[in-house]
Write an enzyme that holds these catalytic residues in place. Structure first.
Site, short mmCIF file in Angstrom:
data_model
loop_
_atom_site.label_atom_id
_atom_site.label_comp_id
_atom_site.label_asym_id
_atom_site.label_seq_id
_atom_site.Cartn_x
_atom_site.Cartn_y
_atom_site.Cartn_z
N GLU A 20 -3.14 -4.63 -2.93
CA GLU A 20 -3.69 -5.57 -3.92
C GLU A 20 -3.81 -4.90 -5.29
O GLU A 20 -3.49 -5.51 -6.31
CB GLU A 20 -5.08 -6.05 -3.49
CG GLU A 20 -5.11 -6.82 -2.20
CD GLU A 20 -5.30 -5.94 -0.97
OE1 GLU A 20 -4.76 -4.82 -0.93
OE2 GLU A 20 -5.97 -6.40 -0.03
N GLU A 65 0.39 5.23 0.57
CA GLU A 65 -0.53 6.26 1.04
C GLU A 65 -0.11 7.64 0.54
O GLU A 65 0.95 7.79 -0.07
CB GLU A 65 -0.60 6.21 2.57
CG GLU A 65 -1.15 4.87 3.05
CD GLU A 65 -1.33 4.77 4.55
OE1 GLU A 65 -0.85 5.66 5.30
OE2 GLU A 65 -1.95 3.77 4.98
N ASN A 66 -0.97 8.61 0.81
CA ASN A 66 -0.71 9.96 0.33
C ASN A 66 -1.32 10.96 1.31
O ASN A 66 -2.37 10.67 1.90
CB ASN A 66 -1.33 10.14 -1.07
CG ASN A 66 -0.87 11.41 -1.74
OD1 ASN A 66 -1.40 12.49 -1.49
ND2 ASN A 66 0.13 11.29 -2.57
N ALA A 67 -0.69 12.12 1.44
CA ALA A 67 -1.20 13.16 2.35
C ALA A 67 -2.61 13.57 1.97
O ALA A 67 -3.42 13.92 2.83
CB ALA A 67 -0.26 14.36 2.33
N CYS A 103 -10.02 -5.43 0.91
CA CYS A 103 -11.16 -4.52 1.07
C CYS A 103 -12.10 -4.67 -0.14
O CYS A 103 -11.75 -5.27 -1.16
CB CYS A 103 -10.70 -3.08 1.22
SG CYS A 103 -10.15 -2.31 -0.32
N CYS A 137 -4.28 0.70 -2.30
CA CYS A 137 -4.07 -0.54 -1.55
C CYS A 137 -3.04 -1.43 -2.24
O CYS A 137 -2.85 -1.36 -3.47
CB CYS A 137 -5.37 -1.34 -1.47
SG CYS A 137 -6.66 -0.61 -0.46
N CYS A 186 -10.83 -3.45 -3.55
CA CYS A 186 -9.83 -4.36 -4.15
C CYS A 186 -10.50 -5.61 -4.69
O CYS A 186 -10.11 -6.12 -5.74
CB CYS A 186 -8.75 -4.71 -3.12
SG CYS A 186 -7.61 -3.34 -2.85
N ASN A 232 0.83 -1.21 0.00
CA ASN A 232 0.00 0.00 0.00
C ASN A 232 0.86 1.25 0.00
O ASN A 232 1.90 1.32 0.65
CB ASN A 232 -1.00 -0.01 1.16
CG ASN A 232 -0.39 -0.25 2.52
OD1 ASN A 232 0.58 -0.98 2.67
ND2 ASN A 232 -0.95 0.37 3.54
N1 THU Z 1 -5.20 -1.43 2.67
C1 THU Z 1 -4.69 -2.26 1.71
O1 THU Z 1 -3.57 -2.08 1.20
N2 THU Z 1 -5.45 -3.31 1.31
C2 THU Z 1 -6.69 -3.59 1.80
O2 THU Z 1 -7.36 -4.49 1.30
C3 THU Z 1 -7.20 -2.85 2.95
C4 THU Z 1 -6.49 -1.60 3.28
C5 THU Z 1 -4.39 -0.28 3.07
C6 THU Z 1 -4.97 1.04 2.67
C7 THU Z 1 -4.37 1.97 3.69
O3 THU Z 1 -3.07 2.37 3.24
C8 THU Z 1 -4.19 1.10 4.92
O4 THU Z 1 -4.27 -0.25 4.47
C9 THU Z 1 -5.26 1.32 5.99
O5 THU Z 1 -6.54 1.21 5.47
#
Ligand code: THU
Length: 161
Positions: free
Chosen positions: A75, A64-66, A112, A73, A115, A62
């Protein structure tokens, strides 16, 4: 009115060591990929490793970004990388693992909803199930035979025709 019952069968393994060697290897790769997660906001790292029909393993984590919704994610990072770099290769297996900065996660952590939807598109297009294996940081591993099993009543491009 008729009632429909939806049933899903999952396999639960007590630990990684119960998995076939090839899948253990894939899960190890997912654990390594997890270290490359960029998760300064959630402190929740996710690693993904998928194996293609040509034997290539594609990794994702994963990012992330500000500006929160701009991140992605693990996946989808993996599956989009596979689509971009190896178009036409079937995705056979996908291994997932997570690690939280707050506590040790022992509960198998499934992908999630967004995904699952993205993975479903690839599964439908390749007309072959994608096997999913997911776990927490340690502990049990859950196997789903296909994305469809985790996302019944799939919405796919056939509805747009
Ligand atoms: N996240 C994933 O990479 N995959 C998932 O299926 C669920 C959530 C990440 C997104 C975010 O960076 C962090 O987990 C918290 O939600």
């Amino acid at each position: 009115m008729k009632k429909h019952k939806l049933e899903t069968y999952l396999e639960v393994y007590d630990s990684i060591s119960e998995l076939p060697d090839t899948i253990q290897n894939l899960m190890n790769k997912a654990q390594q990929a997890r270290n490359n997660a960029y998760a300064p906001y959630s402190h929740f790292k996710v690693g993904a490793a998928l194996e293609l029909s040509n034997g290539v393993i594609v990794l994702g984590s994963n990012q992330e970004n500000a500006a929160f919704p701009s991140g992605l994610c693990a996946e989808r990072v993996a599956v989009f990388a596979a689509g971009a770099n190896y178009p036409g290769e079937r995705i056979l297996h996908l291994a997932l693992t997570v690690q939280s900065g707050h506590k040790e996660i022992t509960t198998p952590t499934p992908p999630c909803g967004a995904c699952r939807q993205s993975l479903a598109e690839y599964e439908v297009n390749q007309d072959h199930p994608i096997e999913l294996y997911f776990m927490g940081e340690t502990g049990k591993v859950v196997k789903s035979q296909s994305v469809r099993d985790l996302l019944p009543l799939i919405f796919d491009s056939s509805f747009l025709e």
